[in-house]
Structures are given as C-alpha cells and as structure tokens.
Design a protein around this motif. Structure first.
Motif, PDB file in Angstrom:
ATOM      1  N   TRP A 289       0.837  -1.193   0.000  1.00 18.18           N
ATOM      2  CA  TRP A 289       0.000   0.000   0.000  1.00 18.18           C
ATOM      3  C   TRP A 289       0.876   1.248   0.000  1.00 18.18           C
ATOM      4  O   TRP A 289       2.025   1.206   0.452  1.00 18.18           O
ATOM      5  N   ARG A 290       0.320   2.317  -0.503  1.00 19.08           N
ATOM      6  CA  ARG A 290       1.032   3.605  -0.504  1.00 19.08           C
ATOM      7  C   ARG A 290       0.852   4.243   0.869  1.00 19.08           C
ATOM      8  O   ARG A 290      -0.126   4.944   1.125  1.00 19.08           O
ATOM      9  N   LEU A 291       1.792   3.976   1.746  1.00 26.45           N
ATOM     10  CA  LEU A 291       1.698   4.431   3.130  1.00 26.45           C
ATOM     11  C   LEU A 291       2.751   5.506   3.356  1.00 26.45           C
ATOM     12  O   LEU A 291       3.950   5.237   3.269  1.00 26.45           O
ATOM     13  N   GLU A 292       2.297   6.712   3.648  1.00 28.95           N
ATOM     14  CA  GLU A 292       3.217   7.824   3.822  1.00 28.95           C
ATOM     15  C   GLU A 292       2.605   8.849   4.772  1.00 28.95           C
ATOM     16  O   GLU A 292       1.376   8.921   4.904  1.00 28.95           O
ATOM     17  N   PRO A 293       3.433   9.624   5.458  1.00 27.91           N
ATOM     18  CA  PRO A 293       2.886  10.633   6.376  1.00 27.91           C
ATOM     19  C   PRO A 293       2.177  11.749   5.612  1.00 27.91           C
ATOM     20  O   PRO A 293       2.464  12.009   4.433  1.00 27.91           O
ATOM     21  N   LYS A 294       1.261  12.411   6.275  1.00 22.25           N
ATOM     22  CA  LYS A 294       0.688  13.639   5.719  1.00 22.25           C
ATOM     23  C   LYS A 294       1.799  14.676   5.624  1.00 22.25           C
ATOM     24  O   LYS A 294       2.727  14.681   6.447  1.00 22.25           O
ATOM     25  N   PRO A 295       1.740  15.567   4.644  1.00 21.97           N
ATOM     26  CA  PRO A 295       2.807  16.581   4.512  1.00 21.97           C
ATOM     27  C   PRO A 295       3.056  17.353   5.793  1.00 21.97           C
ATOM     28  O   PRO A 295       4.207  17.615   6.160  1.00 21.97           O
ATOM     29  N   GLU A 296       1.958  17.682   6.514  1.00 15.48           N
ATOM     30  CA  GLU A 296       2.127  18.472   7.735  1.00 15.48           C
ATOM     31  C   GLU A 296       2.725  17.656   8.884  1.00 15.48           C
ATOM     32  O   GLU A 296       3.165  18.213   9.897  1.00 15.48           O
ATOM     33  N   ASP A 297       2.740  16.287   8.738  1.00 11.66           N
ATOM     34  CA  ASP A 297       3.287  15.433   9.802  1.00 11.66           C
ATOM     35  C   ASP A 297       4.664  14.879   9.457  1.00 11.66           C
ATOM     36  O   ASP A 297       5.209  14.066  10.212  1.00 11.66           O
ATOM     37  N   LEU A 298       5.216  15.298   8.333  1.00 10.74           N
ATOM     38  CA  LEU A 298       6.461  14.695   7.865  1.00 10.74           C
ATOM     39  C   LEU A 298       7.592  14.849   8.882  1.00 10.74           C
ATOM     40  O   LEU A 298       8.299  13.887   9.194  1.00 10.74           O
ATOM     41  N   GLU A 299       7.773  16.044   9.404  1.00 12.96           N
ATOM     42  CA  GLU A 299       8.870  16.260  10.356  1.00 12.96           C
ATOM     43  C   GLU A 299       8.623  15.498  11.658  1.00 12.96           C
ATOM     44  O   GLU A 299       9.554  14.979  12.264  1.00 12.96           O
ATOM     45  N   LYS A 300       7.370  15.455  12.097  1.00 13.20           N
ATOM     46  CA  LYS A 300       7.055  14.664  13.290  1.00 13.20           C
ATOM     47  C   LYS A 300       7.453  13.208  13.072  1.00 13.20           C
ATOM     48  O   LYS A 300       8.043  12.560  13.948  1.00 13.20           O
ATOM     49  N   TYR A 301       7.098  12.686  11.895  1.00 14.92           N
ATOM     50  CA  TYR A 301       7.415  11.289  11.590  1.00 14.92           C
ATOM     51  C   TYR A 301       8.921  11.060  11.618  1.00 14.92           C
ATOM     52  O   TYR A 301       9.413  10.106  12.232  1.00 14.92           O
ATOM     53  N   LYS A 302       9.649  11.957  10.952  1.00 15.78           N
ATOM     54  CA  LYS A 302      11.104  11.796  10.898  1.00 15.78           C
ATOM     55  C   LYS A 302      11.743  11.931  12.276  1.00 15.78           C
ATOM     56  O   LYS A 302      12.813  11.370  12.528  1.00 15.78           O
ATOM     57  N   ASN A 303      11.075  12.626  13.180  1.00 12.28           N
ATOM     58  CA  ASN A 303      11.588  12.792  14.546  1.00 12.28           C
ATOM     59  C   ASN A 303      11.166  11.653  15.473  1.00 12.28           C
ATOM     60  O   ASN A 303      11.430  11.697  16.673  1.00 12.28           O
ATOM     61  N   GLY A 304      10.467  10.645  14.911  1.00 11.32           N
ATOM     62  CA  GLY A 304      10.129   9.475  15.707  1.00 11.32           C
ATOM     63  C   GLY A 304       8.756   9.495  16.335  1.00 11.32           C
ATOM     64  O   GLY A 304       8.429   8.595  17.124  1.00 11.32           O
ATOM     65  N   GLU A 305       7.929  10.504  16.034  1.00  9.39           N
ATOM     66  CA  GLU A 305       6.578  10.537  16.588  1.00  9.39           C
ATOM     67  C   GLU A 305       5.658   9.641  15.761  1.00  9.39           C
ATOM     68  O   GLU A 305       5.804   9.532  14.540  1.00  9.39           O
ATOM     69  N   LEU A 306       4.686   9.009  16.442  1.00  8.61           N
ATOM     70  CA  LEU A 306       3.677   8.232  15.735  1.00  8.61           C
ATOM     71  C   LEU A 306       2.708   9.178  15.034  1.00  8.61           C
ATOM     72  O   LEU A 306       2.223  10.140  15.639  1.00  8.61           O
ATOM     73  N   VAL A 307       2.432   8.912  13.761  1.00 10.09           N
ATOM     74  CA  VAL A 307       1.499   9.755  13.007  1.00 10.09           C
ATOM     75  C   VAL A 307       0.505   8.863  12.257  1.00 10.09           C
ATOM     76  O   VAL A 307       0.818   7.725  11.887  1.00 10.09           O
ATOM     77  N   VAL A 308      -0.687   9.373  12.049  1.00  5.60           N
ATOM     78  CA  VAL A 308      -1.677   8.693  11.225  1.00  5.60           C
ATOM     79  C   VAL A 308      -1.283   8.900   9.757  1.00  5.60           C
ATOM     80  O   VAL A 308      -0.988  10.024   9.352  1.00  5.60           O
ATOM     81  N   PRO A 309      -1.229   7.849   8.956  1.00  5.38           N
ATOM     82  CA  PRO A 309      -0.787   8.025   7.560  1.00  5.38           C
ATOM     83  C   PRO A 309      -1.747   8.872   6.743  1.00  5.38           C
ATOM     84  O   PRO A 309      -2.926   9.039   7.107  1.00  5.38           O
ATOM     85  N   LYS A 310      -1.242   9.403   5.671  1.00  6.76           N
ATOM     86  CA  LYS A 310      -2.037  10.245   4.772  1.00  6.76           C
ATOM     87  C   LYS A 310      -3.285   9.507   4.300  1.00  6.76           C
ATOM     88  O   LYS A 310      -4.373  10.073   4.224  1.00  6.76           O
ATOM     89  N   LYS A 311      -3.141   8.228   3.984  1.00  5.25           N
ATOM     90  CA  LYS A 311      -4.281   7.411   3.579  1.00  5.25           C
ATOM     91  C   LYS A 311      -4.236   6.110   4.360  1.00  5.25           C
ATOM     92  O   LYS A 311      -3.328   5.303   4.189  1.00  5.25           O
ATOM     93  N   GLN A 312      -5.200   5.902   5.245  1.00  2.52           N
ATOM     94  CA  GLN A 312      -5.264   4.675   6.028  1.00  2.52           C
ATOM     95  C   GLN A 312      -5.717   3.496   5.157  1.00  2.52           C
ATOM     96  O   GLN A 312      -6.362   3.680   4.119  1.00  2.52           O
ATOM     97  N   ILE A 313      -5.367   2.304   5.598  1.00  2.00           N
ATOM     98  CA  ILE A 313      -5.883   1.087   4.988  1.00  2.00           C
ATOM     99  C   ILE A 313      -7.148   0.734   5.768  1.00  2.00           C
ATOM    100  O   ILE A 313      -7.089   0.405   6.951  1.00  2.00           O
ATOM    101  N   VAL A 314      -8.292   0.857   5.120  1.00  2.00           N
ATOM    102  CA  VAL A 314      -9.573   0.656   5.800  1.00  2.00           C
ATOM    103  C   VAL A 314     -10.214  -0.625   5.283  1.00  2.00           C
ATOM    104  O   VAL A 314     -10.374  -0.808   4.072  1.00  2.00           O
ATOM    105  N   TYR A 315     -10.574  -1.509   6.208  1.00  2.34           N
ATOM    106  CA  TYR A 315     -11.284  -2.737   5.868  1.00  2.34           C
ATOM    107  C   TYR A 315     -12.719  -2.647   6.370  1.00  2.34           C
ATOM    108  O   TYR A 315     -12.957  -2.436   7.557  1.00  2.34           O
ATOM    109  N   TYR A 316     -13.674  -2.832   5.450  1.00  6.74           N
ATOM    110  CA  TYR A 316     -15.084  -2.820   5.796  1.00  6.74           C
ATOM    111  C   TYR A 316     -15.559  -4.265   5.973  1.00  6.74           C
ATOM    112  O   TYR A 316     -15.388  -5.098   5.080  1.00  6.74           O
TER     113      TYR A 316
END
Length: 854
Positions: A289-316
């Motif tokens: 899957w294309r799993l990547e941080p939201k642009p506004e969370d990129l630095e948080k991610y690189k600094n080791g913070e947990l972030v919600v990905p730009k597009k979640q994998i959702v199972y119905y």
C-alpha cells in the motif's frame, strides 16, 4: 487537413508502444495508424453524428470521472480529451451469482486490466496497456520497445457526438458492459493448476436478449457500472450480476520497491531494457500500500513521533457476518496495527462495519477493501489484492470468508489439541475458542492483502521442546510468523500446563517484513537507491532463523524446513508428539465426537480429519529423505544455495517411517471407532501401500543421487538407502515370521515400486489415495503469480524427465540387484515357512520377479 493528418500518421508511428514513462503522450494519428496496420482492416467510419442536445434529451446524466449518459437501455461515455492516454484500471467483480461452483459473489474472476483510451477522428479506442516491459526514458531502445510492445486494442467505439465545446466526444459503450467480453467475463480463466492437473473452468453461451445494464454510478475518480449477464451452461440458465469499475490512476506512480527472494512479498514482474546492462534485467516490484505521512506530519514522523498516515488502509466488514464473529474478525484485521506502529504509523489499518445509508459506499467498488462473507459449503478463506501494475501499489484488498471455514477451524483445533484441551472436544465451540480461530484466519488473510506471501519456513525456527514450554509459547505462540501454515500446538502433551495452543497474533518475522516492505527510505530517489538499506536490514537478521523466509513449495516438497502445517525444527520429534496425541484422541473419539440419539456422521468426519493429520506427520518426516535445505544467497553473505539433510538424519527418518507404518494398523484397527465406519472409510491398507511405494519415488532417489555426486563421502547414497529400505521391509521375513495382512501388502507394494522404478511395469498406474488419508488440507490462500509458479515447476522438473532419467540410469542395476535379492531371500524362506498365506505371498512375488526379469 487530410494531408496534415496523413503526415502525422507517417511521422508518429515510430513512437507507438508500451510502458511509456509517466507523461509520455501518443498522438491520435499514432493510434489510428497502429490500429489500421495491426487489425488489418480499414476503419469503419460513420459520417453522421447525433446532435448533442438531442442525445442528452431524456437521458440520465451521471457526472464524475467523466460524464456517463443512460438512455433507452444504452450507456454512453462522454470522454474529455484530458482523459485520453491516462492510465486507468478496469475491474470486473461478481455481485450476485446463480451457480457458485467455480466462483462466488464478491470475487474477481480475473485480474483488473491496466487500460487507456485514445481516439482518432472517428473512433475511441480502449487499449490494454502492456506494463511488463520497460526501459529508461530517452534511450534509443525506447523506439524499438514501443514498436514491439504495442498496447492492443480491446474495443473500438464509434464517436456518435461531440460536446458543445468540442472538448469531449461521446461514444456508445453498451457492448463493453453488456456482451460477452472475455476479459470481463464472470467465468474464471484456466489456471496453472488446471494446465498441470487437467482442471476445466466453467463456461457458457451468452444470451444477449436476457442480459442488461442495471445501474450506473460515477465518482470523482471512478465509474461503477452494474450489469446482469445471462448464459446457458450445459443447457442450464446461469446468471451473474457484475460490477465493472474504471478507476483513474495517479499520473505519477508510487515509487516501487524492488523484490528480494530472501523475504516473502508478492511482486509484479518487469523486464527492463537498458544500454547500461548487458542483458535484459528481470525485476519484481513488491505489492504494498502507498503508506506515507501527511505533509504536515512529515517532520514529526522523521523525529520518531507516531502519526496517522495520509491514507489509512480501511477494511469494511460485511454486515452479513453473525454479530458474535465480527469483533474477532476486526481484532484480526487490526492486529497488524502494532507492526505499523513499529515503523511510525498509528492506526495505519482499521476495521469498520459496512456503512449504512451512505450512497458513496459500494462493497463492489474497487475503491473499498472488504472482508466478505460467502455462504457456501466450501471450507476456505482467501485474501487477494489488486495492484497498480506500474509500481506494485495495492489499490484494494479483499478477504473472502467462506462459511464452512468454521468447520475447518473446528476440525483443526480438535485433531491437533483435543488430547490436551477439553474446550476443543466440544461439538460447538464456545465463543472464545472459535473467536481465537477466527481472529487467526482474519490476520493471516489480511497479511496477504498487505503483500505478504506464505512463510513456510518460519515454524522451523523453534526447538520442538520449546513448544511444550508455557513461558515460551505464551510469548511466541507456535511460529515466528502468522503467514506460516503453523496451525495449533499438536506438540503439547497432556500435563503441559499453561502452554499456548494457537499461533501468535503476529510473529517477529511479521514485524520485520512490514518494516522491510513499508518503512520509508527518505534519501533514496529510485528503487535501486533503496537496495543498500534493504539489503542491510536483511543482513542484520542473517543467521537468525526467527527472521528466515522459506517459500511455499507448490510442487515437489524437498526442503523439510519449509513445510505446510508442521511445527518445530525436528519433524521426527514433533511427529512423535503429534502421533501420541492422535492415539489419545482416537481412543476417546467415540465419546468426544458423538451425541446421544444422533448418528455417527460427526465421528466419521473427525476420524477422517484425524487420519489426515496423521498423514501430515508422516509426510513431514518423509520430506527429510533426499531432503535439501534451500537458501537464497547473495554475494557477500557467505551463504550457499542449498545444504543436504545429513545422512544420519535421513536414516533416522527412514527408520521412523517404517516403524510407524508397521505399527499403524495395530492401534488404528484396535480402536472401537472402526465398528461405526464403512470399509472404504477405514482403508488402512491402501494408505500403507501408497506410502511404501512413495519411498521408491524418483523424486527422493534423484536427490540422493545429487547428494552422492556432490559429496560421495558424506552422502546417503542411493545404494545405501536401498539397502536400508530392503532391510526394514523384509525384517519380518528374515525372522521367519508368519506375516500379517498388512505386512504382506507392504512387501507387495515395495516390489511393485521396484518394478516401476526399473521400468519393468508401467509407472502410470497409481494407487488410489482414499480421502480419509489425504495429507493436503490448506486454506485457499493466494498463490504466487503464474510466472512464479511456472518457474518453480520448471526448476523442479515438472515439465521434464531429466531428473527421473538421471536417477534411473544409476538405479537400474541397483533395482535389478534388489529384485534378485528379494527372490533369493524368499526362495530360501519358502522352504521353512509354515504359514500358508505367507507362503503363497512369497511364491507370487518370486513368480512376478522372475517374469519381470525375463
């Protein structure tokens, strides 16, 4: 203008082709010329057009990816110029079906197609895009690549009208969605297994007058059209409601990640042509899957913070599931959250109910990943996913949960753990026991939709006796990977307190694989740039079996460390424990698997499954004979491609097998269970005969020959193996014993196997394998691609007789000597044999050998 058009055709033809880098544009003239040349017929040009205002009058208009018109049972696409030459996926899924022999509602009979639309002055063309052959943009090679990989035209549609601003053209696409288009058929195409084993998919004759288009839905990036297709299948009506999706792919594909044989991901294969290589390079792009941080969370991610990905994998989760099962299925889906948290993503995968009263949700829309419930008697579950073939990006995943998989889960738990777990002895499991099993299936199948293949080598990392330890199993379960086929803990014995009996929620390999496939490598601009980091992650775990990947062996089983449904690092020891439990369960089967005033059908079913389980124990040990441990070495890791199972281990395996097969009838026949079975359900002799013959298979003997050629001093040679087998088969004769019915049968099967091996009789005749002793009982999980299966088949000589021929050249003198040795032994023994049945048996074998040798 006509002259200019002709010149464009002439100049543009060299640019035609396949797999253009993103942004490459082909002119309408290119397409027209290519179609004319390759279809071999002139364009059928319509001179007259329908007035646009007249066309849309009384039509239902659906605005979205592009405008779709419904009018008088017809469907029209209004395709803007901006959508020409754009990559899209076209999928076809079954919504409802009248006969689920081959496929069920929710399944895609065929993989989605990568498509593009193009046009000339009179037509719109639907192309199936060739994405398997690529080259670097700008190289001269690209000219030839395009010439030799023309994107074929699937359909051509006459332009019937133009939009008022002439920026769009209108075409009648009814025939695409309401006719028998093979690529969108409700019938599956023949698989590799059909080709190898003679299967035949269902097919039928299309009935146009009974077929229709049902609904049209349009969205910003996709179009969803439902059709009802009617066929006659062997003079019986067949109906399938189909959902066809066209979804727009991004102009810039996701950056691919190169596959590596040392870790198990499904992959889309490519052939790369480049002047920088002295060969065509074969590569695979892993499915992920294309799993990547939201642009506004990129630095948080690189600094080791947990972030919600730009597009979640959702199972119905299908609302057809019983409510008491749903929570366990959702837990199984979300068990993967921990693995993604380990690489910095929070809530990367989530489970939700089917939305109610949401007009934008459609479970048959390729945008939505669903966990589907299928009411058939099939004992199965599977987890396919669908990708953007340009990059391996997973667009959508599905889990297909067939109702009767609960029977499979029940029976596995019973035959593997009932000896130690009273809760596994119930006819109807309590919610927690079945819930554990449902959670396991959900997590395993969702693992496939994340791109992970089976890791059959995982469970061999654990010492067998560790599986009897409460502290060890509570921490690790039965295997380092839930992607293994390591079911329940059949090693645990009565009295082992606190031992975990089921697989882990996720194993250490699963965390490792998710990191390897999904963790961003920020300083890498190309897939090749990532290799240093990816290789380093593998080398960090080199030598640690907990992180070892063992590919699924589809055909010949030759690596005993990568087997389906085995446990631990020693199949002989694990099988001894398993067989001890089997004896306990069989002894109690008439009380644990029966209900007062009911028939014995449940007991008969569980007896069959118990014998299947016993057959697995035998097969797990047999793979050691001629066994080869397989590896995937790379330069610098000091690893060899294979290592033979040591001679003493093979000899121990052979002794174990003969001891077990000899004693098997005694404890099975003496159980009171057989009093309630038909003779066919308890055909012990047939099972033994099949197993004895299999000990003389060219598959085993050819690998022994390879061992001898490579290392004559350490090898378990063909001659030594044949000597040992002879001694074990004829041990009762050498003791001058009167033989039992089963001993006579086993000796006859041995001689029959020798005669086949020496080509004295046809090897085509095969012993019937009764269903009660069928050792294969796997979930129908996704298989590797057809190319990968064919490669494995070729590697294991499924399509050639080279291996058999090589083995037989050296075996013929050994076989002849063994036949003479048998004849000599029996002629001497006949004189002093007092048991009449045994004497007749010996005389018949002597006569058969004498006739064959003549």
């Amino acid at each position: 203008m006509k002259s200019l058009f002709a010149i464009c055709i002439f100049l543009g033809v060299a640019l035609m082709g396949n797999a253009q880098p993103s942004g490459h544009k082909r002119s309408f003239a290119d397409i027209a010329k290519a179609v004319k040349q390759n279809e071999g017929k002139a364009l059928d040009v319509k001179k007259s057009k329908i007035d646009y205002k007249e066309l849309i009058k009384d039509a239902q208009i659906h605005n979205g990816l592009f405008r779709v018109l419904q009018k008088e049972a017809k469907v029209y696409f209004e395709i803007p110029d901006s959508m020409l030459n754009r990559d899209m996926l076209l999928s076809s899924r079954i919504i409802n079906i009248s006969n689920n022999k081959d496929l069920a509602a929710g399944q895609m009979p065929r993989d989605p197609l990568l498509i593009q639309f193009s046009r000339d002055q009179e037509r719109i063309y639907l192309h199936q895009v060739n994405s398997g052959n690529v080259c670097a943009p700008g190289e001269n090679i690209e000219i030839s690549l395009h010439r030799n990989n023309l994107d074929p035209v699937m359909e051509a549609f006459d332009i019937v009208s133009f939009s008022p601003d002439s920026a769009s053209v209108v075409v009648d696409v009814t025939k695409l969605f309401c006719s028998d288009v093979k690529a969108l058929s409700p019938f599956r195409e023949a698989s590799v297994f059909d080709m190898l084993f003679g299967g035949s998919p269902m097919s039928g004759n299309f009935q146009a007058t009974r077929s229709s288009i049902l609904t049209v839905k349009t969205f910003e990036k996709n179009i969803n059209i439902h059709s009802r297709l009617v066929y006659e299948v062997k003079n019986v009506p067949f109906t399938a409601d189909m959902a066809r999706n066209i979804i727009l792919l991004p102009k810039e594909p996701m950056k691919p990640r190169l596959a590596d044989d040392r870790i198990g991901f499904f992959a889309d294969r490519k052939m790369i042509y480049s002047s920088n290589k002295d060969r065509v390079e074969k590569v695979g792009y892993i499915n992920r899957w294309r799993l990547e941080p939201k642009p506004e969370d990129l630095e948080k991610y690189k600094n080791g913070e947990l972030v919600v990905p730009k597009k979640q994998i959702v199972y119905y989760v299908d609302n057809a599931f019983p409510e008491q099962w749903k929570k366990y299925i959702k837990k199984g889906i979300e068990d993967w959250q921990k693995a993604f948290e380990a690489i910095g993503f929070k809530n990367a995968i989530v489970a939700r109910d089917y939305p109610l009263n949401d007009p934008t949700f459609d479970p048959d829309d390729i945008r939505f990943s669903c966990f589907r419930y299928i009411t058939t008697s099939v004992e199965n579950s599977m987890g396919p996913s669908w990708t953007d073939p340009r990059s391996g990006e997973i667009i959508q995943g599905d889990v297909l949960f067939y109702h009767n998989v609960v029977k499979l889960l029940h029976d596995w738990r019973f035959v593997q753990t009932a000896a130690v777990d009273p809760s596994a002895r119930k006819d109807l499991f309590d919610e927690d026991t079945m819930g554990e099993a449902l959670r396991y299936v959900a997590a395993h199948e969702v693992g496939h939709t994340l791109g992970l293949m089976h890791n059959m080598g995982a469970s061999s990392a654990f010492p067998v006796d560790s599986l009897r330890s409460a502290s060890f199993t509570q921490k690790y379960g039965t295997t380092p990977s839930i992607m293994d086929y390591a079911r329940n803990n059949y090693v645990a014995q009565p009295g082992d307190k606190g031992v975990r009996l089921v697989p882990p929620l996720l194993g250490v390999y699963d965390y490792y694989a998710i990191k390897w496939g999904y963790k961003p490598i920020w300083d890498a601009k190309t897939p090749e740039d990532e290799y240093t980091a990816l290789n380093q992650w593998i080398l960090e775990k080199a030598g640690d079996r907990m992180y070892h990947y063992g590919a699924q062996q589809i055909f010949d089983k030759e690596d005993p460390s990568a087997q389906s449904e085995d446990l631990g690092d020693d199949a002989i020891k694990a099988s001894r424990y398993g067989i001890a439990n089997t004896k306990i369960i069989l002894k109690n089967l008439s009380s644990w698997a029966t209900i007062n005033n009911r028939d014995y059908s449940q007991m008969r079913e569980l007896y069959k499954e118990l014998m299947n389980q016993y057959a697995r124990y035998i097969s797990h040990v047999q793979t050691n004979l001629g066994g080869i441990y397989l590896f995937d070495p790379v330069k610098g890791d000091h690893q060899k491609a294979f290592r033979f199972v040591p001679k003493e281990k093979q000899k121990e395996a052979l002794r174990f097998l003969m001891s077990e097969l000899s004693s098997f009838p005694g404890w099975v026949e003496n159980s009171n269970v057989l009093d309630y079975l038909s003779p066919e359900e308890s055909d012990v002799a047939n099972f033994l005969n099949t197993k004895v013959e299999s000990l003389l298979s060219t598959s085993i003997l050819a690998r022994l020959a390879t061992f001898e050629k490579r290392d004559a001093r350490e090898a378990y040679t063909q001659l030594e193996y044949m000597d040992d087998l002879f001694d074990l088969i004829w041990a009762p004769t050498m003791k001058n014993k009167g033989l039992s019915y089963y001993e006579r049968n086993m000796q006859s099967s041995y001689v029959k196997g020798l005669l086949k091996l020496g080509d004295y009789i046809s090897a085509k005749s095969s012993t019937k394998i009764v269903i009660g002793f069928n050792s294969d009982n796997d979930l129908g999980c996704p298989m590797p691609s057809a190319d990968m299966l064919l490669d494995q088949a070729k590697q294991q000589n499924i399509f050639t007789e080279n291996k058999d021929a090589d083995a037989k050249v050296n075996l013929r003198p050994i076989v002849q000597a063994k036949l003479k040795q048998v004849k000599s032994l029996l002629e001497k023994t006949l004189i002093r044999t007092t048991d009449r049945a045994t004497r007749y048996h010996y005389q018949h074998i002597c006569d058969s050998i004498q006739k064959a040798l003549k």
